[in-house]
Design a protein around this motif. Sequence first.
Motif, mmCIF file in Angstrom:
data_model
loop_
_atom_site.group_PDB
_atom_site.id
_atom_site.type_symbol
_atom_site.label_atom_id
_atom_site.label_comp_id
_atom_site.label_asym_id
_atom_site.label_seq_id
_atom_site.Cartn_x
_atom_site.Cartn_y
_atom_site.Cartn_z
ATOM 1 N N THR A 45 0.829 -1.200 0.000
ATOM 2 C CA THR A 45 0.000 0.000 0.000
ATOM 3 C C THR A 45 0.862 1.249 0.000
ATOM 4 O O THR A 45 0.582 2.218 -0.716
ATOM 5 C CB THR A 45 -0.945 0.001 1.221
ATOM 6 O OG1 THR A 45 -1.815 -1.140 1.126
ATOM 7 C CG2 THR A 45 -1.763 1.270 1.303
ATOM 8 N N ALA A 47 3.868 1.581 -1.212
ATOM 9 C CA ALA A 47 4.478 1.718 -2.537
ATOM 10 C C ALA A 47 3.487 2.307 -3.535
ATOM 11 O O ALA A 47 3.835 3.199 -4.320
ATOM 12 C CB ALA A 47 4.997 0.365 -3.019
ATOM 13 N N GLN A 48 2.246 1.834 -3.507
ATOM 14 C CA GLN A 48 1.216 2.373 -4.395
ATOM 15 C C GLN A 48 0.923 3.834 -4.076
ATOM 16 O O GLN A 48 0.752 4.656 -4.976
ATOM 17 C CB GLN A 48 -0.065 1.549 -4.279
ATOM 18 C CG GLN A 48 0.049 0.158 -4.830
ATOM 19 C CD GLN A 48 -1.175 -0.680 -4.523
ATOM 20 O OE1 GLN A 48 -2.049 -0.293 -3.753
ATOM 21 N NE2 GLN A 48 -1.240 -1.856 -5.139
ATOM 22 N N LEU A 50 2.956 5.998 -2.705
ATOM 23 C CA LEU A 50 4.092 6.804 -3.133
ATOM 24 C C LEU A 50 4.001 7.127 -4.620
ATOM 25 O O LEU A 50 4.247 8.262 -5.038
ATOM 26 C CB LEU A 50 5.406 6.082 -2.814
ATOM 27 C CG LEU A 50 6.680 6.804 -3.216
ATOM 28 C CD1 LEU A 50 6.778 8.162 -2.528
ATOM 29 C CD2 LEU A 50 7.889 5.948 -2.871
ATOM 30 N N GLU A 51 3.618 6.149 -5.415
ATOM 31 C CA GLU A 51 3.460 6.377 -6.861
ATOM 32 C C GLU A 51 2.348 7.401 -7.119
ATOM 33 O O GLU A 51 2.519 8.333 -7.913
ATOM 34 C CB GLU A 51 3.146 5.061 -7.558
ATOM 35 C CG GLU A 51 3.088 5.171 -9.061
ATOM 36 C CD GLU A 51 2.876 3.826 -9.727
ATOM 37 O OE1 GLU A 51 2.169 3.803 -10.743
ATOM 38 O OE2 GLU A 51 3.425 2.821 -9.244
ATOM 39 N N ALA A 52 1.220 7.241 -6.441
ATOM 40 C CA ALA A 52 0.115 8.181 -6.605
ATOM 41 C C ALA A 52 0.496 9.577 -6.120
ATOM 42 O O ALA A 52 0.119 10.583 -6.727
ATOM 43 C CB ALA A 52 -1.120 7.675 -5.850
ATOM 44 N N SER A 54 3.452 10.953 -6.152
ATOM 45 C CA SER A 54 4.329 11.576 -7.143
ATOM 46 C C SER A 54 3.502 12.223 -8.250
ATOM 47 O O SER A 54 3.792 13.343 -8.683
ATOM 48 C CB SER A 54 5.290 10.550 -7.737
ATOM 49 O OG SER A 54 6.128 10.038 -6.730
ATOM 50 N N GLU A 55 2.466 11.549 -8.695
ATOM 51 C CA GLU A 55 1.591 12.089 -9.732
ATOM 52 C C GLU A 55 0.808 13.295 -9.219
ATOM 53 O O GLU A 55 0.693 14.310 -9.913
ATOM 54 C CB GLU A 55 0.633 11.009 -10.222
ATOM 55 C CG GLU A 55 1.309 9.858 -10.936
ATOM 56 C CD GLU A 55 0.375 8.706 -11.225
ATOM 57 O OE1 GLU A 55 -0.856 8.851 -11.039
ATOM 58 O OE2 GLU A 55 0.868 7.642 -11.638
ATOM 59 N N THR A 56 0.274 13.197 -8.019
ATOM 60 C CA THR A 56 -0.529 14.282 -7.462
ATOM 61 C C THR A 56 0.306 15.529 -7.225
ATOM 62 O O THR A 56 -0.120 16.643 -7.539
ATOM 63 C CB THR A 56 -1.192 13.837 -6.147
ATOM 64 O OG1 THR A 56 -1.999 12.683 -6.399
ATOM 65 C CG2 THR A 56 -2.053 14.934 -5.553
#
Length: 100
Positions: A45, A47-48, A50-52, A54-56
């Motif tokens: 969770t 890791a997911q 963190l990816e989101a 970065s986009e936000t």
Amino acid sequence: MKAQDEMRLFPWSGPEDKPCYLSTDDPDGYMSRLADNIEAEQLGTAAQLLEAASETIADQDADPIQLRRLGQDLAGALRDVLRVAVSRGHLLAAGEPHRI
């Protein structure tokens, strides 16, 4: 009974947000496996998230409410990951021979 620093810190809290520990010599027991699975979910969770995040953060039009929610989610994930790190650090230390 083992000393608290030799017990496994669970990846969840007990009443009043107090830490929960497992005292066992069986790393393959039901509660150990349950804790392993929950830790894996928490790390996944994070890791997911963190990816989101970065986009936000890269989105110049991100809504302040969305950013506040992101901050809350990141703080929760960081708390979970820190608890996993502390637990695994204790397990490593308990398995190492004591040096004089």
